[in-house]
Enzyme design. Structure first.
Site, PDB file in Angstrom:
ATOM      1  N   ASP A 190      -6.987   4.521  -4.701  1.00 28.57           N
ATOM      2  CA  ASP A 190      -7.620   4.414  -3.377  1.00 28.57           C
ATOM      3  C   ASP A 190      -8.230   5.795  -3.129  1.00 28.57           C
ATOM      4  O   ASP A 190      -8.415   6.566  -4.088  1.00 28.57           O
ATOM      5  CB  ASP A 190      -6.586   4.028  -2.298  1.00 28.57           C
ATOM      6  CG  ASP A 190      -7.236   3.668  -0.951  1.00 28.57           C
ATOM      7  OD1 ASP A 190      -7.845   2.601  -0.864  1.00 28.57           O
ATOM      8  OD2 ASP A 190      -7.167   4.477  -0.004  1.00 28.57           O
ATOM      9  N   LYS A 215       0.860  -1.187   0.000  1.00 26.40           N
ATOM     10  CA  LYS A 215       0.000   0.000   0.000  1.00 26.40           C
ATOM     11  C   LYS A 215       0.889   1.226   0.000  1.00 26.40           C
ATOM     12  O   LYS A 215       2.039   1.172   0.447  1.00 26.40           O
ATOM     13  CB  LYS A 215      -0.884   0.008   1.247  1.00 26.40           C
ATOM     14  CG  LYS A 215      -2.081   0.934   1.163  1.00 26.40           C
ATOM     15  CD  LYS A 215      -3.260   0.314   0.436  1.00 26.40           C
ATOM     16  CE  LYS A 215      -4.369   1.318   0.235  1.00 26.40           C
ATOM     17  NZ  LYS A 215      -5.575   0.683  -0.341  1.00 26.40           N
TER      18      LYS A 215
HETATM   19  P1  NDP Z   1     -12.904   8.068  -2.828  1.00 25.52           P
HETATM   20  O1  NDP Z   1     -11.828   9.057  -2.597  1.00 25.52           O
HETATM   21  O2  NDP Z   1     -13.453   7.875  -4.177  1.00 25.52           O
HETATM   22  O3  NDP Z   1     -14.141   8.386  -1.849  1.00 25.52           O
HETATM   23  C1  NDP Z   1     -13.993   8.412  -0.465  1.00 25.52           C
HETATM   24  C2  NDP Z   1     -15.305   8.857   0.147  1.00 25.52           C
HETATM   25  O4  NDP Z   1     -15.192   8.777   1.570  1.00 25.52           O
HETATM   26  C3  NDP Z   1     -15.659  10.282  -0.172  1.00 25.52           C
HETATM   27  O5  NDP Z   1     -17.055  10.425  -0.144  1.00 25.52           O
HETATM   28  C4  NDP Z   1     -15.009  11.046   0.977  1.00 25.52           C
HETATM   29  O6  NDP Z   1     -15.614  12.294   1.231  1.00 25.52           O
HETATM   30  C5  NDP Z   1     -15.255  10.094   2.126  1.00 25.52           C
HETATM   31  N1  NDP Z   1     -14.181  10.244   3.113  1.00 25.52           N
HETATM   32  C6  NDP Z   1     -12.853  10.055   2.923  1.00 25.52           C
HETATM   33  N2  NDP Z   1     -12.183  10.307   4.046  1.00 25.52           N
HETATM   34  C7  NDP Z   1     -13.093  10.643   4.969  1.00 25.52           C
HETATM   35  C8  NDP Z   1     -13.012  10.997   6.321  1.00 25.52           C
HETATM   36  N3  NDP Z   1     -11.824  11.062   6.965  1.00 25.52           N
HETATM   37  N4  NDP Z   1     -14.181  11.258   6.982  1.00 25.52           N
HETATM   38  C9  NDP Z   1     -15.361  11.191   6.322  1.00 25.52           C
HETATM   39  N5  NDP Z   1     -15.501  10.856   5.026  1.00 25.52           N
HETATM   40  C10 NDP Z   1     -14.378  10.589   4.365  1.00 25.52           C
HETATM   41  O7  NDP Z   1     -12.334   6.694  -2.233  1.00 25.52           O
HETATM   42  P2  NDP Z   1     -12.842   5.209  -2.507  1.00 25.52           P
HETATM   43  O8  NDP Z   1     -14.310   5.180  -2.679  1.00 25.52           O
HETATM   44  O9  NDP Z   1     -11.967   4.622  -3.544  1.00 25.52           O
HETATM   45  O10 NDP Z   1     -12.442   4.487  -1.128  1.00 25.52           O
HETATM   46  C11 NDP Z   1     -13.339   4.410  -0.011  1.00 25.52           C
HETATM   47  C12 NDP Z   1     -12.880   3.311   0.934  1.00 25.52           C
HETATM   48  O11 NDP Z   1     -12.866   2.063   0.237  1.00 25.52           O
HETATM   49  C13 NDP Z   1     -11.458   3.460   1.514  1.00 25.52           C
HETATM   50  O12 NDP Z   1     -11.427   2.896   2.808  1.00 25.52           O
HETATM   51  C14 NDP Z   1     -10.625   2.618   0.562  1.00 25.52           C
HETATM   52  O13 NDP Z   1      -9.419   2.186   1.174  1.00 25.52           O
HETATM   53  C15 NDP Z   1     -11.585   1.465   0.330  1.00 25.52           C
HETATM   54  N6  NDP Z   1     -11.330   0.663  -0.856  1.00 25.52           N
HETATM   55  C16 NDP Z   1     -11.323   1.233  -2.106  1.00 25.52           C
HETATM   56  C17 NDP Z   1     -11.120   0.443  -3.212  1.00 25.52           C
HETATM   57  C18 NDP Z   1     -11.199   0.991  -4.595  1.00 25.52           C
HETATM   58  O14 NDP Z   1     -11.150   0.185  -5.533  1.00 25.52           O
HETATM   59  N7  NDP Z   1     -11.361   2.289  -4.793  1.00 25.52           N
HETATM   60  C19 NDP Z   1     -10.826  -0.992  -3.090  1.00 25.52           C
HETATM   61  C20 NDP Z   1     -10.953  -1.514  -1.742  1.00 25.52           C
HETATM   62  C21 NDP Z   1     -11.160  -0.683  -0.681  1.00 25.52           C
HETATM   63  P3  NDP Z   1     -14.903  13.618   0.658  1.00 25.52           P
HETATM   64  O15 NDP Z   1     -15.071  13.582  -0.810  1.00 25.52           O
HETATM   65  O16 NDP Z   1     -15.627  14.748   1.321  1.00 25.52           O
HETATM   66  O17 NDP Z   1     -13.456  13.517   1.095  1.00 25.52           O
END
Ligand code: NDP
Length: 444
Positions: free
Chosen positions: A166, A126
């Site tokens: 991510d 990672k």
């Molecule tokens: P994105 O950046 O596309 O979206 C993240 C979302 O979560 C946004 O809505 C963001 O809001 C919100 N968010 C992020 N940080 C915080 C925080 N500290 N408090 C509150 N809301 C938060 O990321 P992904 O959708 O790709 O990833 C989401 C999760 O899924 C993570 O844990 C990631 O590790 C996991 N994941 C992702 C994969 C992938 O293929 N993308 C694969 C496996 C796991 P805002 O826009 O306001 O920041």
């Protein structure tokens, strides 16, 4: 003191101020206790657990770049190459101001077991940086990504370490990083996944984590006598995972009534309008207030609150430690029957235990969100073969993988006397394959 406890204590002492890493190790080691204790002498002699919790390599570097005002900015960046026993390191790059070494290590550690569960030959890693793409111009994001890759390119490659997206790293960032890698190395190889379709990306990779989450949830519900069709679903987050989880949930006949971002959340009792959500988040990169402004049935609230809404299924899809004990109590009180983690470690250990103790089906992220990395591995296969599979081919392989993952963890939980404990099942099934490979390869 047992071997498991000794190793956990060592992790806390040797990795101070890394609470998320401690939490991830604790959760895994606790559920491996029965397996470890059955082979304690052999594992201990080979220091198998010490090797498992210690990354093979950790890279820390600075990323200097110039902002639009001509000011030089400096960010911290990380790549943790955690375990390559079953394949090249594979895992995403997180760009978020909260990123530090402990967070990258927790994610890299989880990734070892997740990648093993997919059944595909990929090891765990990672990376990321405390750079925040939010509010930056495209040129600033490009400047950061190019500088980041100018250093990272020395340590990655199609057969050594293959990063992906991510939080904060989407198609735009992967494109800029890939361009810089190719320019420096002069080779056109599948060194990153999540690439655009015009330059080696796989169809269905964008949708994969969210779709995979629903395929696994559907199977878990089915095997426990429920049908996803007609269920009310609450989702947190509104990024890549959340959007495609909402889309697939609706395709399967469920009604999704919430999404959130880091400033607020939306309750839409008529069901989230996924096309509008995509427009707001993927095209305009705007806040959820814009969704609410365009949708009369939606209510916008500041802060957090999605878990207070009555639902059958809860899908945390934002970030780590976003579903706390009080949220778990609210879900149980409201009759929630299943929680499946789209994000990595979104549920605290205390909240997970409360949900399980109260009969809620609980699918941990390392299994439930493995569809993203599984499809990344399918992208690697297509790159190696110089082929592009159709959306339907990739989607059907993804579905098979997710259904298999569920049955692997269900079987492992049953075999070790913990039927229905999918956290233990996932950790045990993921661990056994990696431990076997580590044993076979000697002390390395
Ligand atoms: P994105 O950046 O596309 O979206 C993240 C979302 O979560 C946004 O809505 C963001 O809001 C919100 N968010 C992020 N940080 C915080 C925080 N500290 N408090 C509150 N809301 C938060 O990321 P992904 O959708 O790709 O990833 C989401 C999760 O899924 C993570 O844990 C990631 O590790 C996991 N994941 C992702 C994969 C992938 O293929 N993308 C694969 C496996 C796991 P805002 O826009 O306001 O920041």
């Amino acid at each position: 003191m047992s071997y498991v406890d000794e190793v956990y204590q060592m992790v806390v002492e040797k990795n101070p101020a890394q609470p998320e890493f401690h939490q991830a190790v604790k959760e895994v080691l606790e559920s491996l206790r029965v397996v470890i204790e059955a082979n304690e002498e052999a594992y201990k002699k080979d220091a198998l657990l010490e090797r498992l919790v210690t990354p093979e390599r950790q890279l820390l570097f600075r990323v200097p770049w110039v902002d639009d005002k001509g000011q030089v900015q400096v960010n911290n960046a990380f790549r943790v190459q955690f375990n390559s026993a079953i394949g090249p390191y594979k895992g995403g790059l997180r760009l978020h101001p909260s990123v530090n070494l402990g967070i990258i290590k927790f994610l890299g550690f989880e990734q070892i077991f997740k990648n093993s569960l997919t059944g595909l030959p990929i090891g765990g890693g990672k990376g990321g940086s405390d750079f925040d793409p939010k509010g930056k111009s495209d040129r600033e994001v490009m400047a950061f990504c190019q500088s980041f890759m100018t250093e990272l390119n020395k340590y990655i490659g199609a057969d050594t370490d293959v990063p992906a997206g991510d939080i904060g790293t989407g198609a735009r960032e992967i494109g800029f990083m890939y361009g810089q890698y190719k320019r420096i190395k002069g080779v056109y190889e599948g060194v990153l996944t999540g690439k655009g379709l015009s330059y080696g990306g796989s169809l269905a990779r964008t949708e994969a984590t969210g779709y995979g989450l629903l395929y696994l949830t559907e199977e878990m519900l089915k095997c426990n006598g429920h049908d996803i069709n007609g269920k009310t679903v609450v989702i947190s987050g509104s990024g890549n995972v959340a959007i495609y989880a909402a889309q697939k949930a609706q395709q399967l006949g469920a009604k999704v009534v919430t999404v959130s971002d880091s400033t607020g959340w939306v309750y839409d009792p008529e069901g989230i309008d996924v096309a509008l959500l995509k427009e707001v988040k993927e095209v305009k990169r705007a806040r959820l207030t814009e969704y609410a402004a365009a949708r009369p049935s939606a209510q916008y609230h500041e802060g957090r609150g999605v878990w207070s809404i009555k639902c059958d299924v809860a899908l945390p899809c934002a970030t780590q430690n976003e579903l706390l004990i009080d949220d778990a109590k609210a879900l149980v009180a409201n009759g929630c029957i299943a929680v499946a983690e789209g994000a990595n470690m979104p549920t605290t250990i205390e909240a997970t235990e409360y949900l399980q103790a109260n009969g809620v089906l609980f699918a941990p992220g390392k299994a439930a969100n493995a569809g993203g990395v599984a499809t990344s591995a399918l992208e690697m296969s297509q790159n190696s073969e110089r082929l592009s599979w159709t959306f339907e081919e990739v989607d059907s392989k993804l579905k098979n993988i997710m259904v298999n993952i569920f049955h692997n963890l269900d079987d492992a939980a049953k075999k070790y006397g913990m039927e229905g404990n999918y956290v233990a099942g996932a950790n045990i099934a993921g661990f056994l394959k990696v431990a076997d490979a580590m044993n076979a390869q000697g002390i390395v």
